[in-house]
Scaffold this motif. Structure first.
Motif, mmCIF file in Angstrom:
data_model
loop_
_atom_site.group_PDB
_atom_site.id
_atom_site.type_symbol
_atom_site.label_atom_id
_atom_site.label_comp_id
_atom_site.label_asym_id
_atom_site.label_seq_id
_atom_site.Cartn_x
_atom_site.Cartn_y
_atom_site.Cartn_z
ATOM 1 N N GLY A 702 -7.800 3.241 -7.927
ATOM 2 C CA GLY A 702 -6.906 4.307 -7.487
ATOM 3 C C GLY A 702 -7.296 4.846 -6.130
ATOM 4 O O GLY A 702 -6.439 5.062 -5.257
ATOM 5 N N ILE A 703 -8.593 5.079 -5.925
ATOM 6 C CA ILE A 703 -9.062 5.610 -4.638
ATOM 7 C C ILE A 703 -8.785 4.618 -3.512
ATOM 8 O O ILE A 703 -8.330 4.996 -2.421
ATOM 9 C CB ILE A 703 -10.572 5.940 -4.722
ATOM 10 N N ARG A 704 -9.079 3.330 -3.776
ATOM 11 C CA ARG A 704 -8.848 2.305 -2.753
ATOM 12 C C ARG A 704 -7.367 2.223 -2.372
ATOM 13 O O ARG A 704 -7.007 2.039 -1.211
ATOM 14 C CB ARG A 704 -9.348 0.953 -3.232
ATOM 15 N N SER A 710 -4.372 -2.915 0.055
ATOM 16 C CA SER A 710 -3.183 -3.632 -0.409
ATOM 17 C C SER A 710 -3.432 -4.224 -1.788
ATOM 18 O O SER A 710 -4.573 -4.331 -2.240
ATOM 19 C CB SER A 710 -2.829 -4.746 0.569
ATOM 20 N N VAL A 711 -2.331 -4.609 -2.438
ATOM 21 C CA VAL A 711 -2.446 -5.239 -3.744
ATOM 22 C C VAL A 711 -3.259 -6.527 -3.642
ATOM 23 O O VAL A 711 -4.093 -6.818 -4.506
ATOM 24 C CB VAL A 711 -1.043 -5.532 -4.325
ATOM 25 N N ARG A 716 -8.058 -9.658 -4.787
ATOM 26 C CA ARG A 716 -9.172 -10.480 -4.312
ATOM 27 C C ARG A 716 -10.516 -9.873 -4.708
ATOM 28 O O ARG A 716 -11.439 -10.576 -5.134
ATOM 29 C CB ARG A 716 -9.093 -10.636 -2.804
ATOM 30 N N MET A 717 -10.625 -8.535 -4.614
ATOM 31 C CA MET A 717 -11.869 -7.859 -4.982
ATOM 32 C C MET A 717 -12.198 -8.049 -6.460
ATOM 33 O O MET A 717 -13.339 -8.368 -6.836
ATOM 34 C CB MET A 717 -11.748 -6.368 -4.661
ATOM 35 N N THR A 778 -5.935 -8.316 -13.275
ATOM 36 C CA THR A 778 -6.256 -7.767 -11.963
ATOM 37 C C THR A 778 -5.008 -7.275 -11.241
ATOM 38 O O THR A 778 -5.020 -6.207 -10.612
ATOM 39 C CB THR A 778 -6.976 -8.817 -11.105
ATOM 40 N N LEU A 779 -3.929 -8.017 -11.337
ATOM 41 C CA LEU A 779 -2.679 -7.577 -10.700
ATOM 42 C C LEU A 779 -2.108 -6.351 -11.412
ATOM 43 O O LEU A 779 -1.539 -5.455 -10.781
ATOM 44 C CB LEU A 779 -1.658 -8.715 -10.705
ATOM 45 N N LYS A 780 -2.249 -6.327 -12.736
ATOM 46 C CA LYS A 780 -1.775 -5.177 -13.498
ATOM 47 C C LYS A 780 -2.507 -3.906 -13.056
ATOM 48 O O LYS A 780 -1.897 -2.836 -12.869
ATOM 49 C CB LYS A 780 -1.999 -5.424 -14.983
ATOM 50 N N ALA A 781 -3.831 -4.021 -12.856
ATOM 51 C CA ALA A 781 -4.618 -2.874 -12.398
ATOM 52 C C ALA A 781 -4.290 -2.518 -10.956
ATOM 53 O O ALA A 781 -4.203 -1.333 -10.597
ATOM 54 C CB ALA A 781 -6.109 -3.191 -12.542
ATOM 55 N N ALA A 782 -4.081 -3.543 -10.101
ATOM 56 C CA ALA A 782 -3.805 -3.299 -8.695
ATOM 57 C C ALA A 782 -2.432 -2.678 -8.473
ATOM 58 O O ALA A 782 -2.216 -1.919 -7.525
ATOM 59 C CB ALA A 782 -3.922 -4.607 -7.906
#
Length: 793
Positions: A702-704, A710-711, A716-717, A778-782
């Motif tokens: 959330g902070i990032r 970007s998504v 990637r992270m 990861t995409l769901k979280a991003a």
């Protein structure tokens, strides 16, 4: 107390449905594979053990020398059984037998069946403790026959004992008894009838001459020793029996006898240069290890997810310790929860194993069943649950029970940065195993394709062969039969031979030619045939010509392959003379080498010669302008015209050739299934870890996002950690897979080269599978709304 443990465990399963499903599903799949492989291994290890005397039974083999090559064969002459039994006290009994072959049996000219039969001496029945269900085991009358229970049921509505059946459309035999079918995991599984060997010697002059012929290697010899320990003692004594009885030609191949125990027939049946090098046992070890590894991977998933979620249960551990729980009680609690989950997984695995067993039997060419009522199976299942529960739950139990209650309750408890190291190591282990299996499977299929692409030297499409099993068909005039086939319009060409092109061949070591080194004794394969055999099968000529009726001298001519030509002369061999079987013949043609044995090995010199004295097979090339179904009907009508009692059974040449790949293809398919399940279990575990990792870094994400990430950057992270682990697994798995694949290929003389492309393709495949697995979470979280994550505490 234990009730409390299981109650809490059940509540944990219900409360964390997603993680519980991943754990139970992974364990169930791993257990299903272990159960199926366990049944397969058990079936293999118990091969031939249904025979009461299996530890004292053996078969006579011989090492024979052809040039620099030593072959180990179990073909022996008929008189040797009596010689062993009468001259060596170590043998309790010995029985000669023919080789299995299909025969036609009929009752009242109504029901006709083609089944595999074996000609044996009477003592064979007692030696192999064959169970009789009706009648007696007597085979003293040469016109008697014993039927298996299933064959008897197919021919008769009631007891067949005392009734007459017609054998191969020639003689009436009386049924003296019915025996229980041989077990499917035995050497004689296909045998449906037993006949007196004495009757075999009356069928033809050729058979009759073999009775006392020490040069006719056409039989099997089974022995029963008085004691299991006598195998090593008797072998030196019988080593030279055949050598002493053989003629000079027979002595030239230096036969050395050995007694091969029944307990080794199936698993250790491969010899190379006179040395036993194993056999099917290597597949037992291979699949046994795969089963253990697949189960271990499933246990790793459980361990990883349990330790990853340690912070979620840290307060529970702290409270229990403050309330007086000792560490051993906490270990017992967590092991009980593990045992509960493993039990649920095992019940699910049993259901999946039972459901998939018919398919697995077809794939493995087995007839296995789950022994539900066997007490040993129940005990093994309970032990299996306990061991798996301990493997899966021991590390999480020890890890969770080690938390300090003070730090936990003060809220200062943090997992060590090294706490994730074991999880990473286990993920690397999972994917290393998957990579090894994927690469090994690819090598298996490339080896099969490599052998399939090998030039075979004859045509396969549109050609079939028919075994001649009755006297009427065997005595039919060749030219009349051929003309009938050709005039039917369904047949383009037709020939007869001793062996079909895709079958075995006779062999001779006494073949001679001009300027031949007398010490050279090469193994040369022989096949007698009609003039039309090469053309019907599409032989590819390198030199010379085909057999022709226009040349009367062709009745004494031969056609040889390239290997035979190189053996005889480095220059042109056309016109040179060969001598074998007491007759000189002239070489008129050289053909390309053909695949007659397994395509994975080197072939042998071949010689074809014209003979109409006796033939065992009809080969037919179909007319391409006529539909297959119509052509087969016309061919059958011709067969029936010459022999109304013959069954019309045929084999297409391409299908018969394909059977040479059955064993390797079966191994390849099984390895593919296990590789897919292994990668699935690994992905299931990494999916669970990705889900947990995303939930742990909700605020960071959330902070990032608020700061402008970007998504793609977030994806990637979150994916980078897993990709690094997969990268390490590739670096470890590729060399290991190369070593194992190279070792496996060593057993083949004709083998594929392992290309670097296999490793590149596998690496890309594993990376893509991993990315696909973790990308959902990861995409769901991003993509989640950062405000929701920043509001949570």
């Amino acid at each position: 107390m234990f009730k409390n443990y299981f109650t809490i465990g059940w509540r944990n399963i219900i409360r964390t449905k997603g993680y519980s499903f991943i754990n139970i599903c992974g364990l169930a799949i791993g257990m299903t594979v272990a159960i199926l492989i366990g049944l397969w291994v058990f079936d293999e290890l118990n091969y031939n053990k249904s025979f009461k005397n299996h530890d004292r039974l053996g078969q006579l083999y011989h090492h024979v020398t052809f040039g620099e090559e030593i072959l180990t064969i179990n073909d022996v002459p008929a008189p040797i059984g009596e010689a062993l039994k009468n001259n060596y006290a170590e043998f309790e009994d010995a029985a000669m037998a023919s080789w299995p072959r299909e025969h036609i049996v009929a009752y009242n000219n109504e029901t006709k069946l083609s089944k595999t039969g074996l000609f044996v001496e009477p003592q064979f029945v007692s030696m192999f403790s064959i169970q009789m269900t009706d009648g007696t085991a007597a085979l003293t009358d040469i016109h008697s026959i014993l039927l298996s229970r299933t064959l008897a049921a197919s021919l008769f509505d009631d007891s067949p004992v005392g009734k007459m059946i017609k054998f191969d459309n020639r003689d009436l035999l009386v049924v003296t008894g019915v025996f229980e079918d041989f077990p499917t995991n035995s050497e004689f599984a296909d045998i449906k009838m037993l006949l007196p060997l004495g009757y075999y010697f009356t069928i033809s002059d050729t058979n009759r001459k073999a009775l006392n012929n020490w040069e006719s290697y056409a039989f099997q010899c089974f022995v029963l020793l008085k004691n299991e320990t006598l195998f090593d003692q008797v072998e030196p004594k019988i080593k030279h029996v055949l050598y002493e009885k053989a003629s000079n030609d027979g002595k030239s191949i230096k036969p050395q006898g050995i007694i091969f125990p029944m307990k080794k027939w199936h698993l250790y049946g491969v010899f190379k240069d006179g040395i036993n090098v194993g056999g099917q046992i290597k597949f037992v070890w291979m699949f046994g290890i795969i089963g253990i590894f697949v189960l271990l991977l499933a246990c790793i998933n459980f361990t990883n997810l349990s330790t990853a979620r340690s912070e979620k249960r840290s307060k529970e551990v702290g409270v229990r310790k403050v309330m007086g729980s000792a560490r051993n009680q906490l270990v017992a609690q967590f092991l009980s929860e593990s045992l509960l989950m493993v039990t649920i997984s095992f019940l699910w695995a049993l259901a999946m194993a039972a459901f998939s067993l018919p398919w697995f039997n077809t794939l493995a060419d087995k007839k296995m069943a789950i022994p539900w009522r066997d007490p040993n199976f129940i005990l093994i299942s309970l032990a299996f649950i306990m061991i798996t529960g301990f493997l899966a739950g021991s590390y999480p139990a020890l890890y969770l029970s080690s938390f300090s209650p003070v730090k936990v309750l003060k809220g200062t408890f943090k997992t060590s940065r090294f706490a994730a190291l074991p999880r990473k190591v286990m993920v690397i282990f999972q994917f290393t195993t998957s990579i090894v299996l994927i690469i090994s499977t690819m090598v298996v299929f490339l080896q099969i394709q490599h052998a399939k692409d090998r030039p075979v030297g004859f045509d396969r499409k549109g050609i079939l062969h028919i075994a001649i099993r009755t006297d009427e068909l065997a005595k039919a005039n060749y030219n009349s039969l051929r003309n009938e086939f050709l005039s039917s319009g369904a047949v383009e060409n037709m020939a007869m031979s001793d062996f079909p092109i895709t079958g075995g061949m006779a062999a001779v070591a006494s073949l001679t030619w001009e300027v031949k080194d007398p010490a050279l004794r090469p193994l040369v394969a022989l096949n007698s045939c009609s003039h039309d055999f090469p053309k019907t099968n599409g032989f590819q000529f390198v030199e010379g010509r085909d057999f022709s009726r226009e040349f009367s001298a062709d009745s004494s001519a031969v056609i040889i392959n390239e290997m035979a030509a190189k053996l005889i002369s480095a220059k042109n061999v056309i016109g040179k003379k060969l001598s074998f079987n007491g007759r000189e013949r002239e070489i008129i043609g050289v053909i390309k080498d053909q695949i007659r044995w397994t395509p994975f090995t080197k072939q042998s010199p071949h010689v074809y010669f014209v003979s109409y004295a006796s033939s065992a097979y009809i080969t037919i090339r179909l007319n391409a302008q006529v539909g297959t179904h119509e052509a087969l009907q016309k061919i059958e009508s011709v067969i029936k015209k010459f022999d109304a009692g013959a069954l019309f059974e045929y084999k297409f040449q391409d299908e018969d050739y394909a059977r040479l790949f059955n064993s390797e293809e079966r191994i390849g398919k099984l390895a593919t299934v296990f590789a897919i399940l292994t990668i699935f279990i690994s992905c299931l575990g990494i999916f669970g870890l990705a889900t947990f990792a995303a939930s742990q870094r909700t605020k960071e994400i959330g902070i990032r996002k608020v700061l402008g990430a970007s998504v793609f950057n977030l994806w990637r992270m979150l994916s980078a950690d897993f990709m690094r682990l997969v990268g390490v697994a590739i670096l470890l798995g590729a060399p290991l897979a190369y070593y194992l694949a190279t070792q496996w290929l060593e057993q083949y003389e004709y083998r594929v080269e392992i290309s670097w492309l296999i490793f590149v393709v596998t690496s890309i495949l594993v990376v893509l599978i991993t990315l696909f697995t973790v990308s959902y979470q990861t995409l769901k979280a991003a993509l989640a709304n950062p405000m929701n994550s920043l509001r949570t505490e």
